[in-house]
Design an enzyme around this catalytic site. Structure first.
Site, mmCIF file in Angstrom:
data_model
loop_
_atom_site.group_PDB
_atom_site.id
_atom_site.type_symbol
_atom_site.label_atom_id
_atom_site.label_comp_id
_atom_site.label_asym_id
_atom_site.label_seq_id
_atom_site.Cartn_x
_atom_site.Cartn_y
_atom_site.Cartn_z
ATOM 1 N N CYS A 162 -17.360 29.750 -34.019
ATOM 2 C CA CYS A 162 -17.963 29.051 -35.156
ATOM 3 C C CYS A 162 -17.439 27.639 -35.377
ATOM 4 O O CYS A 162 -17.974 26.901 -36.207
ATOM 5 C CB CYS A 162 -17.772 29.874 -36.424
ATOM 6 S SG CYS A 162 -18.071 31.635 -36.118
ATOM 7 N N HIS A 295 -16.341 26.257 -45.057
ATOM 8 C CA HIS A 295 -16.921 27.145 -44.042
ATOM 9 C C HIS A 295 -17.654 28.272 -44.778
ATOM 10 O O HIS A 295 -18.809 28.568 -44.472
ATOM 11 C CB HIS A 295 -15.826 27.680 -43.131
ATOM 12 C CG HIS A 295 -16.339 28.464 -41.954
ATOM 13 N ND1 HIS A 295 -17.269 27.960 -41.069
ATOM 14 C CD2 HIS A 295 -16.059 29.720 -41.518
ATOM 15 C CE1 HIS A 295 -17.540 28.870 -40.134
ATOM 16 N NE2 HIS A 295 -16.819 29.949 -40.381
ATOM 17 N N HIS A 332 -25.249 31.460 -41.494
ATOM 18 C CA HIS A 332 -24.152 31.005 -40.646
ATOM 19 C C HIS A 332 -24.746 30.711 -39.276
ATOM 20 O O HIS A 332 -25.230 31.626 -38.591
ATOM 21 C CB HIS A 332 -23.076 32.088 -40.538
ATOM 22 C CG HIS A 332 -21.871 31.674 -39.761
ATOM 23 N ND1 HIS A 332 -21.707 30.412 -39.239
ATOM 24 C CD2 HIS A 332 -20.754 32.358 -39.404
ATOM 25 C CE1 HIS A 332 -20.551 30.332 -38.608
ATOM 26 N NE2 HIS A 332 -19.947 31.497 -38.688
#
Lengths: 404, 84, 354
Positions: A162, A295, A332
């Site tokens: 990520c 995040h 995400h």
């Protein structure tokens, strides 16, 4: 450490569940229009069950928009990347081959897996789709992108889960500083896939409903698909071309949590170190940051770790600048997250707004930190953007306003 | 009961790839997580999959797993109480 | 610009016993199969069983090769870890795809998914060493290791006091190998290691796997094996000779001052022609060395070429089985150029010096 010479951002492009270009993305953020809905397009058992940030364009339409021959094998991640890069090059207003050393640093975790998982048995029995075999590796998309746009001085791909795109952006800046390149396209792409949906589901961190970043009752993420790319240039190159930067990349940092394969340490050590390093590189103090694009995946683990890291940097909840996670808008987007959120960070600088953290009602009890829940106009000079991935890979980028 | 614990131990060793352990090495009451065997959160998820596939028991909340997976004995007790 | 970096230790796991003490290609293990898995060293020497159980081959090979390198360099910690891998943790990727294709909708085992993440070898290294520093993984097909190397050089210029791990690792899959066969990458009936080169070459590659890691820093030390001066990559080149000449020129070097060249011949007659041309022109008067005919082909195998070059500096000797021509070997071997490409793309040059 002496602060780095800021790197100019001269263009950007984005495609996500909330817009097919940067302007559409911005409008959605401002209007609180998220893109999370029951999966419709992807052929998966989870269709209509799990919610995700899907881009409502099928591959055929993407091929057409990019004027690609149907004979050629392009996976969805590559198609999305081409869309976003096209916009980035157009807004930066340059033509590859103009004499400046131009590179491409991309990022992906899915790579060509959307094709591999679809044709996994079919390849063995039929010749029909075998042109996709070569598209599986993560590095393949950037090679196709380089050929499509005529960028060839340097091409590479990063895959660190990520944090991938944030790392691509960071490498781009470092290569310009090191005198290796004058200009570089940097960013990331990941399409939705059965692989990632089932993967996060098997870890029991995929929520049934809409994700709730930083909420006490958060219970997992929604995935999304996206691609976003920035054009970074040496400031003197932008000056020579008479292209005004839209923002500057003034800081970056990467650290490893070294705690567990997937979980973050509760005290957010990796996150803390990444943010500290980005601040050091910029020469700024934590209190100089006006907005943190977190995040904030809404997993129990990430938000706790990231929240703790923020508290460690700032000392108290009240000292933390306005912060929000935009993942309740886009989902995400894995390897694209660092890049799409870099775009959002730059939009925040351009428009002097903090974007809302959707679906929040109760602060995490042990932290007591409260994200920004409404679109807020305020002076913003510096934005911190976090991206933390599996394998403890934590990255932070620091963008600053162009004051010219 | 001991047949189940033996069976469980064998499954745990296979599922979690504990190559070096034999069924005899695993005590019924050794803590599986933390200071005992030292398993972690991913192992807990693997055990949840095992409970589902081998015994038809679904644990939807990973936190519930903590208590159930304390030792081989607690796992056996839980399975006895809940198996279909 | 970036400064040279010094290598203080290296470790290599491959289809040859490269991890054995004192081994330097004096004997070569033969194979008549394709693909060929890497030999397994005693992983338990460096990895406790409780950690080993959750490590796929990539992670095991990477940790073993790294620990060998660190042992050689006499260190127990590093400040950063920079790796390259063309395909990441392939076997676990396959496992998870297979599981979801049969069982999607029921509970799937999470381990293969976690382990399939491309940066897991670098992550495993960080975890085993407790290293919270910069950690990066490049997945750039046959230029993955070179990207890691370039980053390492930039990183050490930025952090002159640091010591880092730099490496490349790739593992074989199962289904993926079948796909490669269908895509006509691989040799079939005539697959052997050592692989016949030049006149005896036939179409296709021998697919193998391996991991090679180095300890690097900006400072020469007591146990320095060599230094890397520069690296360049290019996806496609019109003329490899011009690409390489340009590289030499940018580094202020004449081809005549090279002591040897290591070339990426892999026995695939369709693509090895490039090396023959260079061998009879730019490199005509130099000792020409091959390596892929004994360690096979995978995206990061060029790291093994670097391992070889450093070994040549150390032993001041070119292993007979790797030497392609009879050009006189200089009395002192000090400067080696490595040039490789794969299937006509992903060209790279690395300049190494003693």
């Amino acid at each position: 450490m002496t602060p780095i010479v800021p790197i100019a951002v001269t263009g950007m492009g984005a495609i996500s569940a909330i817009g097919n270009n940067v302007t559409e993305n911005f409008r959605s953020l401002v209007d609180s229009k998220h893109g999370i809905a029951p999966i419709r397009q992807l052929d998966t058992w989870h269709r209509e069950r799990l919610l995700a940030g899907e881009i409502h364009m099928d591959n055929a339409e993407l091929y057409d928009r990019l004027q690609l021959s149907r004979e050629a094998a392009y996976t969805r991640s590559t198609l999305l990347a081409l869309m976003a890069t096209k916009e980035a090059i157009e807004t930066a207003a340059f033509k590859p081959g103009d004499g400046y050393r131009t590179g491409l640093i991309s990022a992906t975790t899915v790579g060509g897996m959307d094709a591999t998982e679809r044709y996994y048995d079919d390849y063995l029995v039929s010749e029909k789709n075998r042109s996709f075999i070569q598209t599986h590796p993560c590095g393949y998309a950037a090679e196709q992108m380089g050929k499509y746009f005529g960028v060839s001085d340097f091409i590479t791909t990063i895959s660190t889960a990520c944090s991938s795109a944030a790392n691509a952006i960071m490498l781009g800046a470092r290569m310009i500083r090191a005198g290796q390149l004058d200009r570089v396209l940097v960013g990331g792409t990941d399409c939705l896939s059965r692989f990632t949906i089932n993967g996060f589901n098997s870890l029991m961190i995929y929520t049934d409903g809409h994700c709730k970043p930083f909420d006490e009752n958060r219970n997992g993420l929604n995935l999304g698909e996206a691609a976003a790319y920035l054009v970074l240039e040496a400031p003197e190159v932008a000056r020579k071309r008479m292209k005004s930067p839209i923002a500057y990349l003034t800081g970056y940092g990467n650290a490893n949590d070294a705690f567990h394969q997937t979980a973050s340490s509760d005290n957010g050590e990796g996150a803390y170190l990444a943010m500290r390093r980005a601040l050091e590189v910029s020469g700024l103090n934590p209190r100089d940051i006006d907005y943190v694009n977190a995040h904030g995946t809404a997993t129990p683990n990430n938000d706790l770790a990231e929240g703790n890291a923020l508290l460690r940097i700032y000392g108290s909840a009240s000292a933390i600048p306005p912060f929000s996670s935009t993942k309740a808008f886009t989902g995400h987007t894995l390897a694209a997250a660092g890049a799409i959120e870099a775009v959002f960070s730059i939009l925040a600088l351009q428009h002097q707004v903090v974007f809302p953290n959707l679906n929040f009602s109760q602060p995490i009890a042990s932290l007591g930190i409260v994200p920004q829940t409404a679109l807020t106009e305020q002076r913003i000079d510096h934005v911190l953007s976090n991206s933390f991935g599996f394998g403890g890979n934590c990255s932070t980028l620091l963008f600053s306003k162009d004051h010219d | 009961m001991s047949e189940l614990t033996q069976e469980l131990k064998a499954k745990i060793i296979t599922q979690l790839n504990l190559e070096d352990l034999t069924v005899d090495d695993l005590d019924d009451h050794t803590p599986l997580f933390g200071d005992g065997l030292g398993l972690d959160s991913i192992d807990a998820l693997e055990l949840i999959v095992m409970l589902d596939k081998s015994y038809g028991i679904k644990l939807s909340d990973p936190k519930e797993g903590r208590k159930v997976f304390e030792t081989v004995q607690t796992m056996a007790d839980f399975i006895e109480a809940n198996r279909k | 610009m970036t400064k040279p970096i010094y290598i203080h230790g290296s470790g290599c796991v491959s289809v040859q016993p490269t991890f054995e003490a004192g081994y330097f290609f004096d004997h070569v293990t033969s194979y008549t199969q394709n693909p060929v898995p890497a030999l397994d060293p005693d992983y338990k020497a460096f990895i406790p069983a409780l950690q080993l159980r959750r490590m796929n081959k990539s992670m095991r090979m990477a940790i073993f090769a790294s620990r060998m390198a660190m042992q050689q360099a006499g260190i127990t910690t590093v400040d950063a870890i920079i790796t390259g891998s063309g395909l990441g943790c392939l076997r676990d990727s396959e496992r998870f795809v297979e599981a979801l294709r049969t069982d999607e909708g029921s509970l799937l085992n999470p381990t293969p998914f976690i382990q399939s993440t491309h940066n897991m070898a670098a992550a495993a290294l960080a975890l085993s060493l407790g290293c919270k520093g910069y950690n990066m993984t490049y997945v750039n097909n046959a230029n993955s290791f070179e990207s890691a190397l370039l980053d390492a050089m930039i990183y050490l210029t930025e952090h002159p006091a640091a010591t880092i791990l730099l490496g490349g690792v790739d593992e074989l899959g199962e289904r993926t190998t079948q796909f490669w066969d269908l895509a006509n990458y691989l040799k079939r009936d005539d697959a052997t290691i050592p692989t016949p080169l030049i006149e005896q070459a036939t179409p296709g590659e021998i697919a193998t796997e391996g991991a090679t890691f180095f300890v690097a820093s900006q400072e020469p030390g007591d146990h320095t094996f060599g230094k890397i001066r520069a690296v360049e990559t290019r996806l496609e080149v019109d003329a490899p000779e011009i690409f390489i000449s340009g590289f030499l020129q940018r580094n202020g070097i004449e081809a005549e001052t090279l002591d040897a060249v290591v070339l990426g011949y892999n026995g695939d007659s369709r693509y090895d022609e490039i090396y023959r041309t260079l061998g009879s022109s730019l490199f005509a008067n130099l000792p020409q060395i091959a390596f892929k005919h004994v360690v096979g082909e995978y995206d990061t195998v060029v790291a093994a070429a670097l391992f070889l070059a450093l070994g040549i500096f150390q032993h001041q000797h070119v292993p007979q089985r790797l030497l392609l021509n009879h050009s006189g070997i200089p009395p002192i071997l000090r400067r080696i150029l490595i040039y490789t490409q794969r299937r006509g793309q992903n060209h790279s040059v690395i300049l190494v010096e003693k």
